[in-house]
Motif scaffolding. Structure first.
Motif, PDB file in Angstrom:
ATOM      1  N   TYR A  18       0.839  -1.208   0.000  1.00  0.00           N
ATOM      2  CA  TYR A  18       0.000   0.000   0.000  1.00  0.00           C
ATOM      3  C   TYR A  18       0.871   1.256   0.000  1.00  0.00           C
ATOM      4  CZ  TYR A  18      -3.436   3.406   1.660  1.00  0.00           C
ATOM      5  OH  TYR A  18      -4.240   4.499   1.803  1.00  0.00           O
ATOM      6  N   ILE A  60       2.791   1.984  -3.365  1.00  0.00           N
ATOM      7  CA  ILE A  60       1.991   2.645  -4.404  1.00  0.00           C
ATOM      8  C   ILE A  60       1.635   4.063  -3.960  1.00  0.00           C
ATOM      9  CG2 ILE A  60      -0.106   2.502  -5.807  1.00  0.00           C
ATOM     10  CD1 ILE A  60       2.004   0.315  -6.276  1.00  0.00           C
ATOM     11  N   HIS A  61       1.304   4.211  -2.702  1.00  0.00           N
ATOM     12  CA  HIS A  61       0.975   5.534  -2.176  1.00  0.00           C
ATOM     13  C   HIS A  61       2.160   6.485  -2.377  1.00  0.00           C
ATOM     14  CE1 HIS A  61      -0.003   8.599   0.879  1.00  0.00           C
ATOM     15  NE2 HIS A  61      -1.236   8.318   0.524  1.00  0.00           N
ATOM     16  N   PHE A 114      -5.505   7.229  -6.769  1.00  0.00           N
ATOM     17  CA  PHE A 114      -4.789   6.177  -6.052  1.00  0.00           C
ATOM     18  C   PHE A 114      -5.431   4.800  -6.180  1.00  0.00           C
ATOM     19  CE2 PHE A 114      -4.263   3.733  -2.149  1.00  0.00           C
ATOM     20  CZ  PHE A 114      -2.923   3.446  -2.266  1.00  0.00           C
ATOM     21  N   PRO A 115      -6.748   4.640  -5.979  1.00  0.00           N
ATOM     22  CA  PRO A 115      -7.319   3.288  -6.068  1.00  0.00           C
ATOM     23  C   PRO A 115      -7.103   2.644  -7.432  1.00  0.00           C
ATOM     24  CG  PRO A 115      -8.882   4.790  -5.082  1.00  0.00           C
ATOM     25  CD  PRO A 115      -7.756   5.628  -5.583  1.00  0.00           C
ATOM     26  N   PHE A 161      -3.409   1.687  -7.693  1.00  0.00           N
ATOM     27  CA  PHE A 161      -3.201   0.555  -6.787  1.00  0.00           C
ATOM     28  C   PHE A 161      -3.696  -0.737  -7.440  1.00  0.00           C
ATOM     29  CE2 PHE A 161      -4.465  -2.078  -3.148  1.00  0.00           C
ATOM     30  CZ  PHE A 161      -3.353  -1.969  -2.352  1.00  0.00           C
ATOM     31  N   THR A 162      -4.900  -0.681  -8.008  1.00  0.00           N
ATOM     32  CA  THR A 162      -5.479  -1.855  -8.674  1.00  0.00           C
ATOM     33  C   THR A 162      -4.629  -2.260  -9.871  1.00  0.00           C
ATOM     34  OG1 THR A 162      -7.640  -1.008  -8.050  1.00  0.00           O
ATOM     35  CG2 THR A 162      -7.597  -2.772  -9.673  1.00  0.00           C
ATOM     36  N   PHE A 197      -1.305  -4.002  -8.784  1.00  0.00           N
ATOM     37  CA  PHE A 197      -1.431  -5.357  -8.247  1.00  0.00           C
ATOM     38  C   PHE A 197      -1.996  -6.324  -9.284  1.00  0.00           C
ATOM     39  CE2 PHE A 197      -0.597  -3.272  -4.277  1.00  0.00           C
ATOM     40  CZ  PHE A 197       0.248  -4.193  -3.684  1.00  0.00           C
ATOM     41  N   THR A 252       3.266   1.206 -13.697  1.00  0.00           N
ATOM     42  CA  THR A 252       2.584   2.067 -12.723  1.00  0.00           C
ATOM     43  C   THR A 252       3.193   3.465 -12.719  1.00  0.00           C
ATOM     44  OG1 THR A 252       2.348   0.071 -11.422  1.00  0.00           O
ATOM     45  CG2 THR A 252       1.863   2.133 -10.320  1.00  0.00           C
ATOM     46  N   LEU A 289      -8.796  -1.580   0.611  1.00  0.00           N
ATOM     47  CA  LEU A 289      -8.271  -0.243   0.921  1.00  0.00           C
ATOM     48  C   LEU A 289      -8.814   0.314   2.241  1.00  0.00           C
ATOM     49  CD1 LEU A 289      -8.128   1.339  -2.639  1.00  0.00           C
ATOM     50  CD2 LEU A 289      -6.258   0.489  -1.261  1.00  0.00           C
TER      51      LEU A 289
END
Lengths: 255, 188
Positions: free
Chosen positions: A79, A82-83, A98-99, A102-103, A106, A241, B50
């Motif tokens: 987490y 990526i953040h 971000f979501p 992140f998706t 991964f 990414t 999340l």
């Protein structure tokens, strides 16, 4: 006569087809409003990748603690990794993306890694899959830049500080480099995955065809190269990414 | 549109290279499922993963900051307590010193008083003793005087009895009486 001899030899020798495992085989023929939504080994391995991502995070956070255990630390590292990429490249304004990022990371990472399981299928070795992602991303950043900056966004293709006489040369270059983005993004991932897996397949072919005393050499190579492939799978997901973040940042801040 | 564009190049490439990736018939369903899979994973991660991670991280950062606050507060309290203790100690020391000083002064006073009363006592005793001595001396002198007079009288009697006539005796007695009377007047 010679052709029969050749075919006889090729029939007896083990078949060398290192590209065989990139073959997409449709399983259920489905269609929805004229759209082909059949399932195939490629689709099943996408689902497996999703399941593996969810399993990983389930194991990491099934029992969340303030002082994390090993799995939880690993999940948190993912987490925060990526953040960190999003905040470093896009900044605090990148929070809404971000979501998605992140998706994306991964999904690609687990597709790359799942493809290393013997007998599996590597989703990211399909150019059409990587191109779908890269075109969606670049198309989205273009639309987002246009939405954010309006017609000013076309200044993106006009490099600043360049003499006017050079503009007829520079603007097409900028446009071409922009159009090259989805291609380079898609081909990089596809080519890395395809090349690595082809190499492994060729080496395994040698392991099978060589006698046992000679088979150790390509076999040892495959062992080492599988480790390298794990690394490459990670690096390629990372690059994909990072470049996505760079493109979003470009659309947001017009650099 | 994307699919057809790739399909056009794919057909040429597939014909030459034989790479299964360029087989156009498998493009459409993969495009659909790539997007669908991404959306499914996005939904699952947003819904389940999340928030869980953010909750853990937020809980931790809250805990850390509250722990830090608590630690700061306890430190301030400890410092305050230390200052208070210091004050109490200083006060106690001061009081102890004062008590000792007072005790010393008291003792000095008592000693002074004792010295004084002793002196008085001694001088009283001395004067008493002197008075007693004086009395004793007087008594002794008086006794001595009486004894001397008695002896003198006895001696005189004996002397007179041997040598004297009645007339002489009378005369001498008269003289003796006069003498004793005179002597008495001198002593007293």
């Amino acid at each position: 006569m010679s052709s029969t001899a050749t075919s006889a030899i090729s029939a007896t020798a083990p078949k060398m087809d290192p590209l065989h495992h990139f073959q997409v085989a449709k399983h259920l023929d489905l269609s929805f409003m004229g759209l082909d939504i059949s399932t195939s080994n490629s689709v099943y391995w996408m689902w497996i990748a999703i399941a593996l991502v969810m399993l990983f995070f389930h194991l990491a956070f099934k029992n969340p603690r303030t002082v994390p255990g090993r799995m939880q630390s690993l999940g948190e590292v993912g987490y925060l990794f990526i953040h960190g990429i999003v905040t470093d490249i896009v900044g605090e304004k990148g929070r809404p993306f971000f979501p998605y990022i992140f998706t994306l990371f991964f999904f690609i990472l687990f597709c790359n890694l799942a493809g290393l399981i013997p007998g599996s299928f590597t989703v990211t070795s399909q150019l059409i899959v990587t191109a779908t992602f890269s075109l969606t991303i670049v198309g989205f950043t273009f639309g987002y830049g246009f939405y954010r900056h309006g017609s000013h966004y076309f200044k993106f293709f006009v490099p600043s500080g360049v003499p006017v006489p050079l503009m007829p040369l520079m603007i097409p270059i900028e446009i071409i480099s922009f159009l090259a983005r989805p291609i380079s993004l898609a081909v990089r991932l596809f080519a890395n995955m395809t090349a690595g897996h082809t190499m492994l397949a060729v080496m395994f072919g040698y392991v099978i065809t060589l006698p046992w005393w000679g088979a150790w050499v390509p076999f040892g190579f495959t062992v080492i190269f599988t480790g390298v492939e794990i690394f490459i799978g990670f690096i390629q997901a990372y690059i994909f990414t990072i470049l996505t973040c760079v493109y979003i940042n470009d659309a947001m801040h017009m650099h | 549109m994307i699919a057809t564009a790739y399909a056009a190049t794919g057909e040429q490439a597939a014909a030459g290279s034989g790479m299964p990736q360029f087989e156009p018939s498998v493009f459409q369903h993969q495009i659909f499922w790539s997007i669908a899979s991404f959306v499914i994973l996005l939904y699952l991660l947003r819904k389940h993963v999340l928030p869980a991670i953010e909750k853990v991280l937020d809980t931790r950062s809250n805990k850390i900051s509250s722990d830090l606050d608590a630690a700061l507060k306890s430190r301030q309290e400890a410092e305050k307590a230390s200052v208070d203790t210091q004050k109490v100690l200083v006060a106690a020391r001061r009081q102890a010193e004062q008590t000792v000083e007072e005790a010393r002064l008291e003792a000095a006073r008592y000693r002074e008083m004792a010295k004084e009363s002793l002196g008085q006592e001694l001088s009283k005793k001395k004067s008493l003793a002197l008075a007693e001595i004086e009395t004793a001396k007087r008594a002794a002198l008086a006794e001595l005087h009486e004894t001397v007079v008695d002896i003198a009288i006895l001696a005189t009697e004996k002397l007179i009895a041997k040598n004297m006539t009645k007339a002489d005796t009378n005369k001498m007695v008269q003289e003796a009486i006069t003498a004793v009377q005179e002597h008495k007047g001198q002593v007293h």
